[in-house]
Design an enzyme around this catalytic site. Structure first.
Site, mmCIF file in Angstrom:
data_model
loop_
_atom_site.group_PDB
_atom_site.id
_atom_site.type_symbol
_atom_site.label_atom_id
_atom_site.label_comp_id
_atom_site.label_asym_id
_atom_site.label_seq_id
_atom_site.Cartn_x
_atom_site.Cartn_y
_atom_site.Cartn_z
ATOM 1 C CB CYS B 33 -38.141 -14.917 65.002
ATOM 2 S SG CYS B 33 -39.013 -16.470 65.254
ATOM 3 C CB CYS B 36 -39.278 -18.945 61.897
ATOM 4 S SG CYS B 36 -40.475 -18.075 62.871
ATOM 5 C CG ASP B 462 -4.383 7.867 20.420
ATOM 6 O OD1 ASP B 462 -3.159 7.858 20.205
ATOM 7 O OD2 ASP B 462 -5.190 7.119 19.846
ATOM 8 C CG ASP B 669 -8.904 3.278 21.167
ATOM 9 O OD1 ASP B 669 -8.318 2.845 22.178
ATOM 10 O OD2 ASP B 669 -8.607 2.929 20.017
ATOM 11 C CG ASP B 673 -5.187 4.710 23.136
ATOM 12 O OD1 ASP B 673 -4.270 4.263 22.431
ATOM 13 O OD2 ASP B 673 -6.059 5.483 22.717
#
Lengths: 125, 783
Positions: B33, B36, B462, B669, B673
């Site tokens: 908790c 703690c 392309d 590619d 590009d």
């Protein structure tokens, strides 16, 4: 119209007004406290029928870690989506799931459950 | 005001100037908790030498800034242990390595399985009890039996049977609805909770206080069968949904399952099997036939054929030799080889694919926006409609039946509304679609790309490296009479083997190809002497005692060799086809011309034809001259092309097409590009060689093959079709279902909808949407 009809109508309209106001009009946002540890902005979020806090303000350009603690088993909240950061995560019940990302742009981004019922927003400033 | 005793200010302030603090992260165990974590934090802060300590309960980590001169890691650990908590020991390198997306979460899996088992159990109990309650409620249709039975007792029995359905099977709905209300949010659970709650509470009053209701002129009718059946049916829906949902995310799991568990690493000259996590960068790994390649690397010795289908979708094994890259999770087929590890964990190709796919599955498709807006207001709106339904029925129905009719229709409206179908419509299809793409080597970065690809009407390709292989190859060998290509090629190849020119490599590849070796495939390379590379012209050498020249026309002219008319004509023919011509002379005599060109990929022609068949206009773009461009365009069946496009102008051409009102997909590619890919409505980057630039474009084709474009576009079309069907169904279902449930048809046909049928419809509606999305799993690129 007899008395009970008048009564049912009035109560019905009253309830409708209340439902509309309750879900749509009443302000219900809770802000968050952010702690910064080693340059990472951290926010603990409890998931139980909603997100608390449900408005989280973080700074731009600094990594963010949201710790979602899912405090219920309801399947509604089992998935967490932050679409603007391409995040889809399963939140196991009664466990904390840390979600990390880096906000690069200022703005208001939504995070929701898988079905878009529970919502919170992330405000990047 | 004084400082709190438990958090004292440091007594000695740190000296001015640089302080050598170190930061450590400890995994704290045993915290449950917030108090703690506060306690651990205070305990650490108080420890001498600690400058600052922050404990995070969620991650169970303590981050500590400390002075190494005063305390070390062990000291910090001792401080935590003194406070009553533990410190988990982690491997030193595990804390620094970034989390790999390949780490499987077995615990998460186990929890999910447990939750599912629990859901099924609840469903089973609900069904069993609902069947009994239903049977008991049927008694009233049997007047003879009814007369002998004590109705109040029957009601109490039904109540007793329904209680477990509400409090065990359906508990989640009520709890979740209540939690939601505290946040002023409403979900499907809210609808179910209010609907079944109303039916149950009325029945409870009718059971406990039947006399009071009768006095008010209300029939003390009970709806336990409705309540139990609705919960059972909705749980059925949840069970089916949980099962189907698991399958939508199966792609990621399948990818994760691909990774190797161990690797055979060479350490100190010995082969040792080690867990995959321990394989280090730079180590040498041995792979035997039939084994999985453990991680990414480069082959150092040996050769083999490797099945890369799981990463690229390529079904034929790819042959690999020293210097070639291999990837983790692929399967070695025939030979043995060793490779040097170049990438581990999160950097591997497989990890990147997993990351990309899971990000795509988390992204939002623009088409979803309307559904999202509707879901945001859906549930409260349905509650409003349900309330209005109740009031209208109560006001206008005949007095004797007005309350039951109002109640039943109120419940039916709440139960039939299904926000889940709306919520699931888009994301489930996206999840299955992107997963399916990965299976075929088409990686989709986000849902938006998938949605855009569907609108594409023009594909801009392309040329070099996309339509063609991007490397020169010998296409023609024309010899003078008296020479055979078979005897000539080994001699020429022997010269070119010494050269580093790309055209020379093409000649060597051609000569070495098995089909050109004229039978004697085991001939050793011929001995060469006096090799000379002549800059800008070609090369010369003495092979097998003969002086061989190979190069351009100038080389031969300067060597005083004149072409024969036959060769002259052949060369002109090759030049007209936009090919590069190599001239060969032996002992001062012209002997052959070779045509060299960038060749088409085997699949280009058929893929382009398929794109055109699907109604897409295919346009080509190249930096080559118009003749070469026209020739290639003609070969692949493209009518429109842009020639002599400078690299910097490629994005401009995309824009030009967009200005014509087209939605353009650009295929390139990914390296040269990139601007054009970014400019296009959808960019598709084709992986070339070993480097895959996955960040370059919204869609990455893992295989250098235009069929990937066909797959991407048809996958996008099918996914979008599925999404549209889902959204249509979800909207129609709700817009028809809610009015019918409200009793809109009653004045005309006398129909009202039983809440139990509404529950069945609702359970099936979200399952239908999921099932429709799962149909995408049957996607094949050729369908």
């Amino acid at each position: 119209m007899d008395t009970s009809q008048v009564l049912v109508t009035l109560i019905g309209l009253g309830l409708m007004g209340f439902v509309g106001w309750f879900f749509f009009l009443a302000p219900h946002q809770v802000g968050a406290a952010t702690t910064t540890t080693a340059g990472v902005q951290q926010v603990d979020i409890r998931v139980k029928g909603g997100y608390s806090p449900d408005v989280i303000e973080v700074k731009r350009g600094q990594p963010v870690q949201l710790n979602f603690y899912r405090d219920e088993e309801s399947s509604c909240s089992e998935e967490l989506l932050i679409p603007d950061f391409s995040i889809r995560r399963e939140l196991p019940a009664f466990q904390t799931t840390a979600v990390e990302f880096l906000p690069q742009q200022a703005g208001r981004f939504e995070f929701t459950c898988g079905m878009h019922m529970l919502r919170g927003s992330l405000v990047v400033v | 005001m004084h400082s709190h005793p438990t958090a004292p200010e440091p007594v000695v302030s740190p000296p001015a100037g640089p302080v050598n603090t170190e930061t450590a992260t400890l995994d704290i165990e045993g915290m449950t908790c917030a108090s703690c974590s506060n306690f651990v934090e205070r305990a650490l802060s108080r420890t001498p030498g600690v400058q600052r300590a922050v404990v995070n309960l969620a991650t169970e980590k303590a981050t500590i800034d400390f002075l190494p001169t005063q305390i070390d890691r062990a000291g910090l650990k001792a401080a935590v242990e003194q406070a009553g908590y533990g410190v988990a020991e982690t491997a030193a390198n595990a804390t620094t390595a970034p989390a790999s997306p390949l780490a499987t979460d077995d615990e998460l899996e186990a929890r999910k399985a447990a939750a599912y088992a629990k859901l099924r159990r609840r469903f089973g109990v609900a069904v069993a009890l609902a069947v009994v309650v239903m049977a008991l409620s049927m008694v009233m249709f049997w007047p003879a039996l009814m007369a002998r039975i004590n109705t109040p007792l029957l009601n109490y029995v039904q109540l007793a049977l329904t209680l477990p359905v509400i409090f065990y099977c359906g508990r989640e709905f009520y709890v979740s609805a209540w939690n939601g209300l505290q946040h002023r949010t409403a979900s499907m659970d809210t609808l179910i909770a209010v609907g079944t709650g109303a039916a149950f509470l009325f029945s409870l009053v009718a059971t406990l206080l039947p006399g009071w209701l009768t006095n008010q002129g209300i029939m003390p009718h009970v709806y336990y069968d409705t309540t139990a059946t609705i919960i059972a049916l909705i749980l059925l829906g949840k069970v089916l949904e949980a099962r189907a949902k698991q399958r939508t995310s199966a792609a990621i799991k399948a990818l994760l399952g691909l990774q190797a568990r161990t690797a055979r690493v060479v350490r100190d000259g010995k082969e040792v099997a080690v867990p995959i996590e321990q394989v280090q960068f730079g180590e040498v790994v041995v792979v035997r036939p039939g084994e999985k390649v453990a991680t990414d690397g480069v082959i150092t010795e040996g050769q083999s054929a490797v099945d890369e289908a799981m990463l690229t979708g390529e079904s034929l094994p790819v042959s690999k030799k020293a210097g070639d890259a291999v990837f983790g999770a692929t399967i070695n087929k025939t030979g043995s080889f060793r490779f040097r590890v170049t990438k581990v964990g999160a950097d591997t190709m497989l990890a990147q694919i997993v990351k990309l796919v899971s990000e795509a599955q988390g992204s939002r498709a623009p088409i979803q926006r309307l559904a999202d807006k509707v879901s945001a207001v859906f549930v409260p709106t349905v509650v409003l409609i349900a309330l209005a339904t109740f009031v209208l029925w109560f006001d206008f129905a005949p007095e004797a039946t007005r309350l039951p009719l109002a109640l039943v229709n109120f419940v039916a409206v709440l139960i039939i509304a299904c926000p889940c179908a709306l919520g699931l419509a888009t994301p489930t299809a996206i999840m299955v679609g992107t997963g399916k793409g990965a299976e075929y080597g088409v990686l989709i970065r986000n849902a938006e790309a998938l949605e855009k690809a569907y609108q594409v009407d023009t594909v801009l390709l392309d040329k070099t490296g996309t339509i063609t292989k991007g490397e020169p190859a010998v296409t023609d060998v024309i010899t003078v009479p008296g020479y055979q290509a078979g005897e000539l090629l080994p001699l020429v190849a022997a010269v070119e083997r010494q050269s580093e020119h790309p055209l020379a490599a093409a000649v060597v590849r051609y000569a070495d190809a098995p089909e050109n070796r004229s039978g004697n495939s085991t001939v050793a390379p011929l001995a060469t002497a006096d090799f000379r590379a002549i800059e800008g012209q070609g090369a010369a050498a003495t092979v097998d005692g003969r002086a061989v020249l190979i190069g351009n026309q100038r080389l031969l002219r300067e060597a005083g060799v004149t072409l024969t008319p036959v060769l002259e004509q052949a060369a002109a023919g090759l030049l007209a086809q936009a090919k590069t011509v190599l001239y060969v002379a032996m002992d001062g005599q012209p002997t052959a011309v070779l045509g060299v060109a960038d060749t088409l990929r085997e699949t280009s022609v058929s893929a382009i034809k398929e794109l055109q068949r699907q109604g897409l206009e295919v346009v080509m773009m190249t930096g080559d001259n118009p003749q070469t461009a026209a020739e290639v365009a003609h070969q692949v069946g493209i009518t429109r092309f842009f020639a002599e496009v400078l690299p910097a102008d490629k994005a401009g051409k995309v824009q030009e097409l967009q200005a014509e009102g087209r939605t353009v997909a650009m295929v390139g590619d990914g390296i040269n590009d990139a601007p054009a890919l970014a400019r296009a409505d959808v960019g598709l980057a084709m992986a070339t060689g070993t480097d895959v630039a996955m960040e370059a474009a919204p869609i990455t084709l893992m295989r250098a093959d235009l069929n990937g474009v066909v797959t991407a576009i048809s996958l996008s079309r099918q996914t979008m079709r599925t999404i549209k069907q889902n959204l249509f169904f979800a909207f129609i279902y709700n817009t028809l279902g809610i009015p019918i449930a409200a009793g809109l048809l009653y004045p005309f046909t006398g129909w009202t909808l039983s809440p139990m049928i509404a529950a069945g419809a609702m359970a099936l509606s979200s399952v239908s949407v999921l099932t429709n999305s799962l149909r995408l799993r049957g996607f094949t690129p050729n369908s």
